[in-house]
Write an enzyme that holds these catalytic residues in place. Structure first.
Site, mmCIF file in Angstrom:
data_model
loop_
_atom_site.group_PDB
_atom_site.id
_atom_site.type_symbol
_atom_site.label_atom_id
_atom_site.label_comp_id
_atom_site.label_asym_id
_atom_site.label_seq_id
_atom_site.Cartn_x
_atom_site.Cartn_y
_atom_site.Cartn_z
ATOM 1 N N HIS A 133 17.244 43.731 37.212
ATOM 2 C CA HIS A 133 17.766 42.511 36.099
ATOM 3 C C HIS A 133 19.193 42.851 36.293
ATOM 4 O O HIS A 133 19.625 44.172 36.553
ATOM 5 C CB HIS A 133 17.268 42.860 34.891
ATOM 6 C CG HIS A 133 18.268 42.200 33.799
ATOM 7 N ND1 HIS A 133 17.822 40.638 33.500
ATOM 8 C CD2 HIS A 133 19.159 42.428 32.943
ATOM 9 C CE1 HIS A 133 18.757 40.250 32.497
ATOM 10 N NE2 HIS A 133 19.725 41.461 32.338
ATOM 11 N N HIS A 148 23.849 42.068 35.686
ATOM 12 C CA HIS A 148 24.813 41.699 34.879
ATOM 13 C C HIS A 148 25.823 41.721 35.627
ATOM 14 O O HIS A 148 26.261 42.449 36.443
ATOM 15 C CB HIS A 148 25.036 42.626 33.480
ATOM 16 C CG HIS A 148 23.879 42.714 32.502
ATOM 17 N ND1 HIS A 148 23.658 41.587 31.831
ATOM 18 C CD2 HIS A 148 22.813 43.500 32.419
ATOM 19 C CE1 HIS A 148 22.394 41.975 30.771
ATOM 20 N NE2 HIS A 148 21.998 43.038 31.374
ATOM 21 N N GLU A 155 29.009 43.514 28.747
ATOM 22 C CA GLU A 155 27.627 43.150 29.271
ATOM 23 C C GLU A 155 27.495 41.803 29.151
ATOM 24 O O GLU A 155 26.855 41.134 30.335
ATOM 25 C CB GLU A 155 26.729 43.910 28.600
ATOM 26 C CG GLU A 155 25.311 43.692 29.119
ATOM 27 C CD GLU A 155 24.087 44.538 28.144
ATOM 28 O OE1 GLU A 155 23.497 45.171 28.644
ATOM 29 O OE2 GLU A 155 23.812 43.912 27.301
ATOM 30 N N CYS A 166 15.648 43.032 30.273
ATOM 31 C CA CYS A 166 16.183 44.088 31.029
ATOM 32 C C CYS A 166 15.321 45.104 31.412
ATOM 33 O O CYS A 166 15.567 46.104 32.336
ATOM 34 C CB CYS A 166 17.222 44.980 30.034
ATOM 35 S SG CYS A 166 18.700 43.857 29.929
ATOM 36 N N HIS A 213 19.970 46.803 37.019
ATOM 37 C CA HIS A 213 19.417 47.882 36.307
ATOM 38 C C HIS A 213 17.978 47.447 35.710
ATOM 39 O O HIS A 213 17.456 46.367 35.960
ATOM 40 C CB HIS A 213 20.203 48.274 35.117
ATOM 41 C CG HIS A 213 20.271 47.490 33.993
ATOM 42 N ND1 HIS A 213 20.609 47.818 32.725
ATOM 43 C CD2 HIS A 213 20.388 46.008 33.887
ATOM 44 C CE1 HIS A 213 20.531 46.879 31.746
ATOM 45 N NE2 HIS A 213 20.285 45.837 32.563
ATOM 46 N N ASP A 241 29.660 48.505 41.847
ATOM 47 C CA ASP A 241 29.783 47.141 42.079
ATOM 48 C C ASP A 241 28.537 46.858 43.187
ATOM 49 O O ASP A 241 28.497 47.451 44.257
ATOM 50 C CB ASP A 241 31.158 46.662 42.542
ATOM 51 C CG ASP A 241 31.203 45.373 42.623
ATOM 52 O OD1 ASP A 241 30.492 44.648 42.017
ATOM 53 O OD2 ASP A 241 31.870 44.928 43.572
ATOM 54 N N HIS A 242 27.733 45.679 42.967
ATOM 55 C CA HIS A 242 26.535 45.682 43.787
ATOM 56 C C HIS A 242 25.802 46.502 43.989
ATOM 57 O O HIS A 242 25.090 46.705 45.303
ATOM 58 C CB HIS A 242 27.022 44.595 44.888
ATOM 59 C CG HIS A 242 27.799 43.438 44.632
ATOM 60 N ND1 HIS A 242 29.189 43.355 44.344
ATOM 61 C CD2 HIS A 242 27.224 42.372 44.401
ATOM 62 C CE1 HIS A 242 29.251 42.115 43.993
ATOM 63 N NE2 HIS A 242 28.333 41.310 44.180
#
Length: 138
Positions: free
Chosen positions: A42, A44, A127, A36, A17, A82-83
């Protein structure tokens, strides 16, 4: 036995994100959002917890069939985040700055219509090891 029982399903996902406010310079965004706000994105490794509440059904012994809950979360959330890039590839985040606060509310909004009425208790999003965000609806 009567009373509320709480069931938690945990899933993990990785997502990129960029937190930023359009109209601000990169420097101003960095001042506001830190690392971020990186224009090159960036990421997580998130942990998602979905908590269901309810009374046990005496015929099944379940509040909710955990395999059904797992399927709902995987199909409606994990497969979409996801990804992925939360800014550009996640429909339910379109137009939102993907702060963890916005992510957790958006996940709630998706799941609230998929999980039997009144059983969704909370959504938690970890996070980092030390930062988590929880939403319990309105």
């Amino acid at each position: 036995m009567s009373g509320k029982i709480y069931i938690t399903r945990r899933e993990t996902f990785s997502a990129a994100h960029r937190l930023f406010k359009p109209g601000l310079s990169d420097e101003e965004n960095f001042k506001l959002f830190g690392k971020c706000s990186n224009p090159n994105w960036h990421g997580h490794n998130y942990t998602l917890e979905v908590v269901i509440e309810g009374e046990k059904d005496n015929s099944t012994g379940f509040v909710i069939d955990i395999s059904i809950l797992k399927k709902i979360i995987k199909e409606n959330i994990i497969s979409k985040v996801d990804h992925k890039n939360l800014n550009t590839e996640t429909d339910f985040m379109k137009g939102l700055n993907p702060t963890s606060e916005n992510i957790v509310v958006s996940i709630w909004n998706v799941l609230a219509s998929k999980i039997p009425q009144g059983k969704l208790h909370s959504v938690k999003l970890y996070e980092t090891e030390n930062n988590y965000f929880e939403y319990r609806g309105e």
